[in-house]
Design an enzyme around this catalytic site. Structure first.
Site, PDB file in Angstrom:
ATOM      1  N   GLU A  81       0.898  -1.319  -0.145  1.00  0.00           N
ATOM      2  CA  GLU A  81      -0.181  -0.204   0.017  1.00  0.00           C
ATOM      3  C   GLU A  81       1.023   1.240  -0.145  1.00  0.00           C
ATOM      4  O   GLU A  81       1.891   1.287   0.592  1.00  0.00           O
ATOM      5  CB  GLU A  81      -0.823   0.101   1.324  1.00  0.00           C
ATOM      6  CG  GLU A  81      -1.811   1.284   1.482  1.00  0.00           C
ATOM      7  CD  GLU A  81      -2.402   1.228   2.906  1.00  0.00           C
ATOM      8  OE1 GLU A  81      -2.121   0.395   3.800  1.00  0.00           O
ATOM      9  OE2 GLU A  81      -3.413   2.024   2.987  1.00  0.00           O
ATOM     10  N   LYS A 136      -9.323   2.877  -1.878  1.00  0.00           N
ATOM     11  CA  LYS A 136      -9.480   2.327  -0.389  1.00  0.00           C
ATOM     12  C   LYS A 136     -10.776   3.217   0.146  1.00  0.00           C
ATOM     13  O   LYS A 136     -11.118   4.125   0.085  1.00  0.00           O
ATOM     14  CB  LYS A 136      -8.480   2.696   0.544  1.00  0.00           C
ATOM     15  CG  LYS A 136      -8.543   2.217   1.887  1.00  0.00           C
ATOM     16  CD  LYS A 136      -6.972   2.405   2.596  1.00  0.00           C
ATOM     17  CE  LYS A 136      -7.040   1.687   3.751  1.00  0.00           C
ATOM     18  NZ  LYS A 136      -5.934   2.304   4.672  1.00  0.00           N
ATOM     19  N   CYS A 141      -5.599  -3.051   2.847  1.00  0.00           N
ATOM     20  CA  CYS A 141      -5.174  -2.928   4.493  1.00  0.00           C
ATOM     21  C   CYS A 141      -6.257  -2.964   5.257  1.00  0.00           C
ATOM     22  O   CYS A 141      -6.808  -4.151   5.629  1.00  0.00           O
ATOM     23  CB  CYS A 141      -4.357  -1.775   4.768  1.00  0.00           C
ATOM     24  SG  CYS A 141      -3.142  -1.758   5.968  1.00  0.00           S
TER      25      CYS A 141
HETATM   26  O1  AKG Z   1      -6.366  -2.194  10.737  1.00  0.00           O
HETATM   27  C1  AKG Z   1      -5.070  -2.039  11.166  1.00  0.00           C
HETATM   28  O2  AKG Z   1      -4.796  -2.675  12.176  1.00  0.00           O
HETATM   29  C2  AKG Z   1      -4.036  -1.691  10.406  1.00  0.00           C
HETATM   30  C3  AKG Z   1      -4.825  -0.816   9.303  1.00  0.00           C
HETATM   31  C4  AKG Z   1      -3.559   0.133   8.532  1.00  0.00           C
HETATM   32  O3  AKG Z   1      -2.578   0.077   9.071  1.00  0.00           O
HETATM   33  C5  AKG Z   1      -4.193   0.465   7.243  1.00  0.00           C
HETATM   34  O4  AKG Z   1      -5.357   0.372   7.005  1.00  0.00           O
HETATM   35  O5  AKG Z   1      -3.227   1.562   6.884  1.00  0.00           O
END
Ligand code: AKG
Length: 269
Positions: A47, A116, A150
């Site tokens: 990401e 996202k 993510c």
């Molecule tokens: O949900 C999480 O613990 C991490 C999510 C995260 O770091 C993100 O979406 O950038």
């Protein structure tokens, strides 16, 4: 169309606020991925690989309309006849910055894109980024696939929607940090088991300020078994999958036929 695919996941370090360094690093790792005797069919990145989480300066350093990224990845996909799920980038648009994946087919055409949907408040994403509003789909070797980024993996409804639309593969670029390795593994495994699909999750490694990212990029099969998992180091993780396993598992335990959505599903799913 091939059903046996070799995947390459570029588990890279990302320098926050330094797109030049990150484009250079990505190029090196792409070359490494295609320099093997057995070439990958699909390459996946983490990401926000172009900028990292340099959110306070993100408007200035984001890739305008993704033009630089699209030009580089399209040319690479075509030159090496490989599918690319281009991680995600900070993509600058007139209304703001999105966290967007561009995916390319073997001829270098854009095969799909996804911004996202769920912004991660623990990292202030909602203060600096715009949220996407549609699920991300594409086809890989004629099979449906989905994309999530993510934090999205905490929302099983999205993965289920993609599976109901026919996805057999789910790609997940991430920047998932310590200390939540247990959540990462468990959520990815659950998404694979409940949707009986391959889950291909590419995380970054390295540090950004006080946050350290654990890598552990993973490929899970439709039984939820781990086909490959990286450690915390910078590496190209290779994995071989056979897409026909999705139908085998779905025929053996017919979860999709046994669903009773009229009892428990939200009407829009
Ligand atoms: O949900 C999480 O613990 C991490 C999510 C995260 O770091 C993100 O979406 O950038």
């Amino acid at each position: 169309m091939k059903t046996e695919l070799r995947l390459a996941l570029l588990q890279m370090n990302i320098e926050a606020g330094n797109p030049e360094a990150n484009f250079g690093k990505l190029k090196e790792m792409l070359e490494e991925a295609v320099s093997q005797d057995v070439k990958p069919d699909v390459i996946v990145f983490p990401e926000m690989w172009n900028t990292g989480y340099a959110l306070t300066e993100i408007k200035t350093i984001a890739d305008r309309e993704g033009e630089r990224t699209k030009a580089m990845l399209s040319a690479f996909a075509k030159a090496h006849h490989v599918h690319i799920i281009g991680g995600s980038i900070a993509e600058g648009k007139a209304e703001g910055v999105y966290n967007t994946i561009y995916a390319f087919d073997r001829d270098g055409n854009v095969a799909g894109n996804y911004s996202k949907i769920h912004l991660f408040r623990l990292m202030d994403e909602e203060k600096y980024l715009m949220a996407g509003d549609k699920p991300g789909t594409l086809t890989v070797e004629g099979e449906q696939a989905g994309m999530m980024i993510c934090y999205d993996i905490r929302f099983p409804e999205l993965a289920r929607k993609l599976a109901l639309q026919g996805a057999k593969l789910l790609f997940v670029p991430a920047e998932w940090p310590h200390p939540r390795l247990h959540h990462w593994r468990t959520l990815l495994t659950a998404r694979a088991i409940e949707n009986q699909m391959f889950v291909i999750a590419c995380n970054r490694m390295g540090k950004s300020g006080d946050t350290s990212f654990f890598g552990h990029s993973m490929v899970l099969d439709p039984w939820g078994e781990t086909i490959a998992e990286a450690g915390e180091e910078e590496t190209v993780l290779f994995a071989d999958i056979d897409l026909s396993l999705v139908d085998t598992v779905r025929n053996k335990i017919p979860v999709f036929e046994d669903r009773r959505p009229s009892i428990y599903a939200d009407p829009i799913i």
